[in-house]
Design a protein around this motif. Structure first.
Motif, PDB file in Angstrom:
ATOM      1  N   LEU A  53       0.829  -1.203   0.000  1.00 45.68           N
ATOM      2  CA  LEU A  53       0.000   0.000   0.000  1.00 45.68           C
ATOM      3  C   LEU A  53       0.864   1.255   0.000  1.00 45.68           C
ATOM      4  O   LEU A  53       0.527   2.258  -0.637  1.00 45.68           O
ATOM      5  CB  LEU A  53      -0.924  -0.006   1.216  1.00 45.68           C
ATOM      6  CG  LEU A  53      -2.141  -0.923   1.139  1.00 45.68           C
ATOM      7  CD1 LEU A  53      -2.887  -0.918   2.466  1.00 45.68           C
ATOM      8  CD2 LEU A  53      -3.076  -0.499   0.017  1.00 45.68           C
ATOM      9  N   ALA A  54       1.978   1.209   0.713  1.00 43.19           N
ATOM     10  CA  ALA A  54       2.890   2.356   0.701  1.00 43.19           C
ATOM     11  C   ALA A  54       3.441   2.585  -0.699  1.00 43.19           C
ATOM     12  O   ALA A  54       3.568   3.740  -1.149  1.00 43.19           O
ATOM     13  CB  ALA A  54       4.028   2.126   1.697  1.00 43.19           C
ATOM     14  N   LYS A  63      -6.060  -5.022  -1.265  1.00 38.40           N
ATOM     15  CA  LYS A  63      -6.397  -3.826  -0.487  1.00 38.40           C
ATOM     16  C   LYS A  63      -5.731  -2.605  -1.102  1.00 38.40           C
ATOM     17  O   LYS A  63      -4.544  -2.595  -1.407  1.00 38.40           O
ATOM     18  CB  LYS A  63      -5.902  -4.017   0.950  1.00 38.40           C
ATOM     19  CG  LYS A  63      -6.301  -2.929   1.928  1.00 38.40           C
ATOM     20  CD  LYS A  63      -7.741  -3.118   2.339  1.00 38.40           C
ATOM     21  CE  LYS A  63      -8.095  -2.211   3.503  1.00 38.40           C
ATOM     22  NZ  LYS A  63      -7.520  -2.691   4.760  1.00 38.40           N
ATOM     23  N   GLY A  64      -6.497  -1.562  -1.336  1.00 37.91           N
ATOM     24  CA  GLY A  64      -5.959  -0.322  -1.887  1.00 37.91           C
ATOM     25  C   GLY A  64      -5.874  -0.279  -3.398  1.00 37.91           C
ATOM     26  O   GLY A  64      -5.451   0.722  -3.958  1.00 37.91           O
ATOM     27  N   LEU A  93     -14.067  -9.931   2.479  1.00 32.51           N
ATOM     28  CA  LEU A  93     -14.910 -10.123   1.302  1.00 32.51           C
ATOM     29  C   LEU A  93     -15.445  -8.781   0.802  1.00 32.51           C
ATOM     30  O   LEU A  93     -15.544  -8.543  -0.409  1.00 32.51           O
ATOM     31  CB  LEU A  93     -16.062 -11.072   1.625  1.00 32.51           C
ATOM     32  CG  LEU A  93     -16.920 -11.540   0.441  1.00 32.51           C
ATOM     33  CD1 LEU A  93     -16.067 -12.213  -0.631  1.00 32.51           C
ATOM     34  CD2 LEU A  93     -18.015 -12.486   0.920  1.00 32.51           C
ATOM     35  N   TYR A  94     -15.771  -7.893   1.723  1.00 29.59           N
ATOM     36  CA  TYR A  94     -16.219  -6.540   1.354  1.00 29.59           C
ATOM     37  C   TYR A  94     -15.114  -5.789   0.617  1.00 29.59           C
ATOM     38  O   TYR A  94     -15.354  -5.134  -0.404  1.00 29.59           O
ATOM     39  CB  TYR A  94     -16.636  -5.784   2.614  1.00 29.59           C
ATOM     40  CG  TYR A  94     -16.825  -4.298   2.445  1.00 29.59           C
ATOM     41  CD1 TYR A  94     -17.899  -3.797   1.724  1.00 29.59           C
ATOM     42  CD2 TYR A  94     -15.936  -3.394   3.025  1.00 29.59           C
ATOM     43  CE1 TYR A  94     -18.083  -2.426   1.589  1.00 29.59           C
ATOM     44  CE2 TYR A  94     -16.107  -2.028   2.892  1.00 29.59           C
ATOM     45  CZ  TYR A  94     -17.187  -1.552   2.179  1.00 29.59           C
ATOM     46  OH  TYR A  94     -17.356  -0.193   2.035  1.00 29.59           O
ATOM     47  N   VAL A  95     -13.894  -5.881   1.140  1.00 29.44           N
ATOM     48  CA  VAL A  95     -12.748  -5.247   0.474  1.00 29.44           C
ATOM     49  C   VAL A  95     -12.599  -5.783  -0.941  1.00 29.44           C
ATOM     50  O   VAL A  95     -12.444  -5.030  -1.901  1.00 29.44           O
ATOM     51  CB  VAL A  95     -11.455  -5.489   1.286  1.00 29.44           C
ATOM     52  CG1 VAL A  95     -10.226  -5.144   0.449  1.00 29.44           C
ATOM     53  CG2 VAL A  95     -11.471  -4.667   2.562  1.00 29.44           C
ATOM     54  N   ALA A  96     -12.657  -7.108  -1.084  1.00 32.53           N
ATOM     55  CA  ALA A  96     -12.466  -7.726  -2.399  1.00 32.53           C
ATOM     56  C   ALA A  96     -13.560  -7.309  -3.371  1.00 32.53           C
ATOM     57  O   ALA A  96     -13.280  -6.938  -4.520  1.00 32.53           O
ATOM     58  CB  ALA A  96     -12.432  -9.244  -2.248  1.00 32.53           C
ATOM     59  N   ALA A  97     -14.816  -7.355  -2.933  1.00 25.40           N
ATOM     60  CA  ALA A  97     -15.925  -7.019  -3.823  1.00 25.40           C
ATOM     61  C   ALA A  97     -15.889  -5.557  -4.251  1.00 25.40           C
ATOM     62  O   ALA A  97     -16.241  -5.222  -5.393  1.00 25.40           O
ATOM     63  CB  ALA A  97     -17.256  -7.327  -3.135  1.00 25.40           C
TER      64      ALA A  97
END
Length: 543
Positions: free
Chosen positions: A114-115, A474-475, A517-521
Motif C-alpha cells: 500500500l505504501a 487492499k488499496g 470479502l467486502y474489500v475484495a468485492a
C-alpha cells in the motif's frame, strides 16, 4: 446527495462580473462539470491516458474540502470503499509540500504494498514533488509503518538500548534480527501449566493479541505490573494464576527473542516510539505532518509511533480510515494513544468508483454486524451511495475447482475480447483466498490460454489479467473483478476457528472475514462476478 454537493446553490448569471464568475466557478455545483488541475501536463494525463492510475489521483468536488482543510490538531476522515479517502490523503500530502517546501511530511500505511501504491500515486499526481530520502528529511517520506519503525530503530544505533529496556525489560541493541517463525506456537508448547490455566485460550492467537493489546501498549516489563493491569474488551477473564501463566509465556517469548537478537513488528513500533519520545526534548520530532491511510488496520503500538513522530500542533496528524475494511488491526480508540480527533472528524459517503449495483452487493456483506470507528463509535453504512450505475453483479455456483476454473477462464477471455474492440484501458483481476490457491489458478488459466499473472509485490497493473490474494488487493481497483471461491454462507472459516477461545474473539475473526470479502468485492469499478462456494446462482446481486 444534492445537499452534500451543494448543488442547490445558484450559479452566477450571464451578467455577473469577473469576480462573481470566478466565485461561481468555485462552487461544487459548477465543479461537477470540471476539475481545476494544476498544469497542462497534469490535465493531459487525466483526460488522454484514461487509465486507473490517473483515476486514482483525480480529485472530485466533495473530496477537495478535506485536502485544503486546516485543523487545530489531529483530524480523522472516514468513509467507505471508493469514497476517495486515499485520493484526499495523496492530494493533501502534495498540498502540504507545496505550501511549505521545507516541511517534513510522513505518509504511511499498514503494508509495504500500500505504501508503494501511495508513492506511485503521489509521483503520478506531481512528478516534480520532493520525496524525502529518509525519515526527517525535507519533503514527503513514504513508507509502511513497520518499515518506518525499523528505520527509527536502525537510525538510533546503540542509543536504542534504553528504549528497549523500557519496552522489553532488558537493555539490548540487537533487535534487528529475523524473528523465528511461529514463535508464539513454540512458546505455547514449551510453557508448563499454560493449557491447564488457560484452557481453550492457550493458543498462539490469544497470546499474540494479549501481548499487542495489553502488554506492549502499557509498557509492562514485570509480572507484578501484568497482574495489576486492566484488560478491557479482551473477552477472556483471567484469574491470578492464569495471568501468571500468561506472563511465563511472555517471558519465554522475550527470552527467545534475546537469544535470536530480534524483536517483532509490534515491539519495534513501541521501541521506536519510546526512543523518539526520549530524544524529543533535545533533538525535536522527525516530522511536521503525518498522514495515515487505511488507519483502521494499524495496531496500538503503531499509533504510539505515529504520535511520537510529530508534536501536537495544527495539522499534525491526518487519518483516513474505514472500520468496515479492518482486516489486520484490532478494535481500539485513538485517544488512548494521545491522538484526539473527536470533534475533528468527518465522513465521506459518496462512492465515485464502484457502481451502485456493486456497492449494494458489497455493503450487504456487512449487514447484521456492528463495526466501530477509531473513536470507538459505531461505523454504519447508512447514507453510502454511488454516483454511477452499471450491471448487476453475477453470483454463480460451481460444482468444484475445475468447473470454477473453466468458468473463470471463459469470463476473462470474453472480457479481453470486448476490451480489444474498444481501445479502452481495462484492468481485470481474479481475487483469491491465499497464495497457494493463487498459484494454482494462474497455472490453470495459462493452460486454458488466458495470459494471467500472479501479483504479490510490485504494481498490480498490466495488459494481462492479474491474480492476487484478497489481502493484497487492499488499496487497488480494477474495471472488472472475479471473486474466486467466495464463502457467502457465513460458516466458520479456519480463521475464526483459530480464535475459538472466546465468543468475542471468534466474532471479531468472523467480522474480519466479512470485511475481507467486502474489500475484495469493492475493488470492482464496473463489473463484478462472484464464484460462490455455496448458495444458489443469481444475477441479482444477492448471495
Amino acid at each position: 446527495m444534492r445537499e452534500e454537493l451543494e448543488l442547490d446553490q445558484a450559479a452566477a448569471g450571464s451578467e455577473a462580473n469577473d469576480a462573481d464568475m470566478i466565485e461561481a466557478l468555485k462552487r461544487p455545483a459548477s465543479r461537477m462539470e470540471f476539475a481545476p488541475i494544476d498544469g497542462v501536463d497534469e490535465l493531459r494525463r487525466v483526460i488522454e491516458e484514461g487509465d486507473l492510475g490517473a483515476w486514482r489521483v483525480f480529485l472530485h468536488p466533495v473530496q477537495r474540502t478535506w485536502v485544503d482543510k486546516r485543523t487545530n490538531g489531529s483530524f480523522r476522515l472516514a468513509g467507505g470503499a471508493g469514497t476517495g479517502k486515499t485520493v484526499v490523503v495523496v492530494h493533501r500530502a502534495r498540498r502540504l509540500a507545496r505550501t511549505d517546501p521545507g516541511c517534513r511530511i510522513v505518509l504511511t500505511t499498514f503494508t509495504r504494498n500500500l505504501a508503494d501504491e501511495l508513492k506511485e500515486s503521489l509521483t503520478r499526481l506531481d512528478p516534480g514533488i520532493q520525496l524525502a530520502p529518509g525519515l526527517g528529511g525535507d519533503g514527503v517520506y513514504v513508507n509502511g509503518i513497520d518499515a518506518l519503525a525499523s528505520a527509527v530503530v536502525r537510525g538510533a544505533g546503540a542509543r536504542i538500548a534504553t528504549a528497549v529496556e523500557k519496552v522489553l525489560g532488558a537493555a539490548r541493541t540487537d533487535v534487528g534480527g529475523r524473528l523465528p517463525r511461529d514463535l508464539w506456537r513454540q512458546v505455547v508448547q514449551e510453557t508448563s501449566g499454560l493449557r491447564e490455566q488457560l484452557g481453550a485460550a492457550a493458543k498462539p492467537q490469544f497470546l499474540e493479541t494479549e501481548y499487542e493489546l495489553v502488554v506492549l501498549p502499557n509498557r509492562i516489563t514485570t509480572e507484578a505490573e501484568y497482574l495489576r493491569v486492566r484488560r478491557p474488551g479482551r473477552g477472556v477473564r483471567l484469574s491470578r494464576s492464569a495471568r501468571q501463566a500468561v506472563w511465563k509465556a511472555v517471558e519465554r517469548y522475550r527470552e527467545e527473542e534475546a537469544l535470536q537478537g530480534c524483536a517483532d513488528f509490534a515491539e519495534k513500533a513501541a521501541i521506536a516510539a519510546e526512543y523518539l519520545n526520549e530524544v524529543a526534548d533535545h533533538e525535536g520530532r522527525p516530522a511536521d505532518h503525518v498522514l495515515v491511510d487505511e488507519g483502521q488496520d494499524l495496531k496500538p503500538t503503531h499509533w504510539m509511533l505515529v504520535r511520537a513522530l510529530v508534536g501536537e500542533h495544527a495539522d499534525d496528524i491526518f487519518i483516513a480510515e474505514d472500520g468496515h475494511q479492518r482486516i489486520y488491526g484490532q478494535k481500539l480508540v485513538l485517544s488512548h494513544y494521545g491522538i484526539a480527533t473527536r470533534g475533528r472528524s468527518r465522513k465521506l459517503t459518496l462512492n465515485y468508483r464502484t457502481t451502485a449495483e456493486n456497492l449494494r452487493w458489497a455493503t450487504a456483506i456487512l449487514a447484521g454486524v456492528e463495526y466501530d470507528d477509531l473513536e470507538g463509535d459505531e461505523d454504519g453504512t447508512d447514507g453510502y451511495r454511488s454516483a454511477r450505475h452499471g450491471m448487476d453483479p453475477v453470483v454463480r455456483r460451481c460444482s468444484g475447482f475445475i468447473e470454477e476454473l473453466d468458468a473463470t477462464a471463459e469470463t476473462l477471455m470474453r472480457w479481453i475480447k470486448e476490451a480489444s474492440g474498444t481501445g479502452r484501458a481495462e484492468a481485470f483481476a481474479v481475487l483469491v483466498r491465499d497464495r497457494n490457491q493463487r498459484d494454482r489458478i494462474v497455472s490453470g488459466l495459462n493452460e486454458r490460454g488466458v495470459p494471467a499473472k500472479a501479483v504479490d509485490r510490485g504494481p498490480a497493473t498490466g495488459k494481462e489479467p492479474v491474480v492476487m490474494t484478497m489481502h493484497r488487493a487492499k488499496g487497488t481497483e480494477f474495471t472488472r473483478v472475479i471473486l474466486f471461491d467466495a464463502d457467502l454462507t457465513g460458516a466458520d472459516s479456519s480463521a475464526s476457528r483459530s480464535y475459538d477461545f472466546s465468543d468475542q474473539d471468534k466474532a471479531d475473526a468472523r467480522k474480519r472475514e466479512r470485511s475481507l470479502l467486502y474489500v475484495a468485492a469493492s475493488r470492482a469499478r464496473d463489473e463484478l462476478v462472484v464464484n460462490a462456494i455455496s448458495g444458489e446462482s443469481s444475477t441479482e446481486g444477492r448471495s
